[in-house]
Design a protein around this motif. Sequence first.
Motif, PDB file in Angstrom:
ATOM      1  N   PRO A  15       0.853  -1.285  -0.092  1.00 49.70           N
ATOM      2  CA  PRO A  15      -0.036  -0.075  -0.021  1.00 49.70           C
ATOM      3  C   PRO A  15       0.836   1.260   0.025  1.00 49.70           C
ATOM      4  N   HIS A  16       2.174   1.298   0.404  1.00 52.16           N
ATOM      5  CA  HIS A  16       3.105   2.399   0.344  1.00 52.16           C
ATOM      6  C   HIS A  16       4.344   2.331  -0.485  1.00 52.16           C
ATOM      7  N   ALA A  17       4.512   3.048  -1.455  1.00 51.97           N
ATOM      8  CA  ALA A  17       5.956   2.953  -2.183  1.00 51.97           C
ATOM      9  C   ALA A  17       6.986   3.356  -1.052  1.00 51.97           C
ATOM     10  N   ARG A  18       8.155   2.985  -1.459  1.00 48.83           N
ATOM     11  CA  ARG A  18       9.307   3.143  -0.411  1.00 48.83           C
ATOM     12  C   ARG A  18      10.509   3.539  -1.537  1.00 48.83           C
ATOM     13  N   ILE A  19      11.170   4.348  -0.756  1.00 42.55           N
ATOM     14  CA  ILE A  19      12.550   4.729  -1.283  1.00 42.55           C
ATOM     15  C   ILE A  19      13.708   4.162  -0.378  1.00 42.55           C
ATOM     16  N   VAL A  20      14.508   3.535  -0.491  1.00 44.07           N
ATOM     17  CA  VAL A  20      15.731   2.994   0.346  1.00 44.07           C
ATOM     18  C   VAL A  20      16.770   3.915  -0.244  1.00 44.07           C
ATOM     19  N   PHE A  21      17.388   4.678   0.806  1.00 48.09           N
ATOM     20  CA  PHE A  21      18.711   5.354   0.691  1.00 48.09           C
ATOM     21  C   PHE A  21      19.635   5.253   1.696  1.00 48.09           C
ATOM     22  N   ASP A  22      20.896   5.532   1.221  1.00 51.27           N
ATOM     23  CA  ASP A  22      21.886   5.589   2.112  1.00 51.27           C
ATOM     24  C   ASP A  22      22.495   7.206   2.303  1.00 51.27           C
ATOM     25  N   ALA A  23      22.263   7.527   3.789  1.00 55.49           N
ATOM     26  CA  ALA A  23      22.514   8.913   4.186  1.00 55.49           C
ATOM     27  C   ALA A  23      24.182   8.761   5.132  1.00 55.49           C
ATOM     28  N   VAL A  24      24.925   9.715   5.039  1.00 52.23           N
ATOM     29  CA  VAL A  24      26.099   9.639   5.914  1.00 52.23           C
ATOM     30  C   VAL A  24      25.919  10.604   7.128  1.00 52.23           C
ATOM     31  N   ASP A  25      25.998   9.947   8.350  1.00 48.38           N
ATOM     32  CA  ASP A  25      25.857  10.834   9.498  1.00 48.38           C
ATOM     33  C   ASP A  25      27.122  10.519  10.342  1.00 48.38           C
ATOM     34  N   ASN A  26      27.652  11.721  10.745  1.00 47.69           N
ATOM     35  CA  ASN A  26      29.238  11.527  11.246  1.00 47.69           C
ATOM     36  C   ASN A  26      30.114  10.519  10.652  1.00 47.69           C
ATOM     37  N   GLY A  27      30.220  10.649   9.404  1.00 45.34           N
ATOM     38  CA  GLY A  27      31.146   9.602   8.909  1.00 45.34           C
ATOM     39  C   GLY A  27      30.637   8.250   8.565  1.00 45.34           C
ATOM     40  N   LYS A  28      29.693   7.935   9.074  1.00 41.50           N
ATOM     41  CA  LYS A  28      29.305   6.498   9.078  1.00 41.50           C
ATOM     42  C   LYS A  28      27.860   6.699   8.282  1.00 41.50           C
ATOM     43  N   THR A  29      27.800   5.541   7.170  1.00 37.41           N
ATOM     44  CA  THR A  29      26.832   5.347   6.142  1.00 37.41           C
ATOM     45  C   THR A  29      25.614   4.580   6.845  1.00 37.41           C
ATOM     46  N   VAL A  30      24.219   5.188   6.846  1.00 35.96           N
ATOM     47  CA  VAL A  30      23.149   4.523   7.343  1.00 35.96           C
ATOM     48  C   VAL A  30      22.346   4.409   6.266  1.00 35.96           C
ATOM     49  N   ARG A  31      21.447   3.012   6.441  1.00 34.68           N
ATOM     50  CA  ARG A  31      20.651   2.771   5.229  1.00 34.68           C
ATOM     51  C   ARG A  31      19.319   3.209   5.773  1.00 34.68           C
ATOM     52  N   TRP A  32      18.452   4.113   5.098  1.00 35.49           N
ATOM     53  CA  TRP A  32      17.325   4.565   5.423  1.00 35.49           C
ATOM     54  C   TRP A  32      16.216   4.198   4.475  1.00 35.49           C
ATOM     55  N   GLN A  33      14.931   4.099   5.014  1.00 38.35           N
ATOM     56  CA  GLN A  33      13.666   4.121   4.273  1.00 38.35           C
ATOM     57  C   GLN A  33      13.000   5.391   4.418  1.00 38.35           C
ATOM     58  N   ALA A  34      12.200   5.447   3.443  1.00 36.54           N
ATOM     59  CA  ALA A  34      11.128   6.659   2.998  1.00 36.54           C
ATOM     60  C   ALA A  34       9.922   6.048   2.793  1.00 36.54           C
ATOM     61  N   GLU A  35       8.941   6.013   3.448  1.00 31.40           N
ATOM     62  CA  GLU A  35       7.446   5.658   3.100  1.00 31.40           C
ATOM     63  C   GLU A  35       6.702   6.887   2.524  1.00 31.40           C
ATOM     64  N   LEU A  36       5.826   6.589   1.095  1.00 25.91           N
ATOM     65  CA  LEU A  36       5.239   7.626   0.549  1.00 25.91           C
ATOM     66  C   LEU A  36       3.962   6.918   0.567  1.00 25.91           C
ATOM     67  N   GLY A  37       2.996   7.588  -0.237  1.00 24.43           N
ATOM     68  CA  GLY A  37       1.586   6.999  -0.540  1.00 24.43           C
ATOM     69  C   GLY A  37       1.640   5.815  -1.437  1.00 24.43           C
ATOM     70  N   GLY A  38       0.658   5.478  -1.965  1.00 20.50           N
ATOM     71  CA  GLY A  38       0.778   4.272  -3.042  1.00 20.50           C
ATOM     72  C   GLY A  38       1.270   4.684  -4.513  1.00 20.50           C
ATOM     73  N   PRO A  39       1.586   3.752  -5.239  1.00 17.34           N
ATOM     74  CA  PRO A  39       2.153   4.205  -6.410  1.00 17.34           C
ATOM     75  C   PRO A  39       1.070   4.948  -7.295  1.00 17.34           C
ATOM     76  N   GLN A  40      -0.256   4.340  -7.138  1.00 20.31           N
ATOM     77  CA  GLN A  40      -1.083   5.027  -8.008  1.00 20.31           C
ATOM     78  C   GLN A  40      -1.174   6.409  -7.854  1.00 20.31           C
ATOM     79  N   GLN A  41      -1.322   6.783  -6.498  1.00 20.69           N
ATOM     80  CA  GLN A  41      -1.107   8.321  -6.131  1.00 20.69           C
ATOM     81  C   GLN A  41      -0.111   8.967  -6.569  1.00 20.69           C
TER      82      GLN A  41
END
Length: 148
Positions: free
Chosen positions: A51-77
């Motif tokens: 029901p929700h599209a997601r973006i998986v991304f890597d962000a750098v925090d204090n020199g360390k790479t952290v894998r994040w997920q971002a939740e959006l609405g559905g693909p049709q929206q």
Amino acid sequence: MNRTLLIAMSVTIGVLVWTSRAGAHHGDADRYNQDVVTVTGTVVDVQMVNPHARIVFDAVDNGKTVRWQAELGGPQQLIKQFGWTPQTIKVGMKLTMIGRQLKGGAPYINLTERANIVMADTGKEIYRTENFGKGAPPKSDKGSFIAQ
């Protein structure tokens, strides 16, 4: 079986089925902080799923790479309301996202309200919810409710 008991059981089953369906689409159940955060990272995966599209991304925090997920609405929206195509977000793009993070600090951000996505390299905005930039809704003393 007594006819009154049979009717009462039927009504009870009907109410249970109806309430389980009403709860199927839910609000965020107060899982996210009300204040928004800004995170910039490089896209690793785009999941256009219900029901929700997601973006998986890597962000750098204090020199360390952290894998994040971002939740959006559905693909049709995303397609209908924001004009997204398979080329809108690709692996390797650098994005800046503003949204609400999970309480407890896990690397998970909700982009379904008061949210924005900008291509970090060009500054091009590719996503903005209607209420982006507005403050958090006032706390209610009436308790929670199920969004329908």
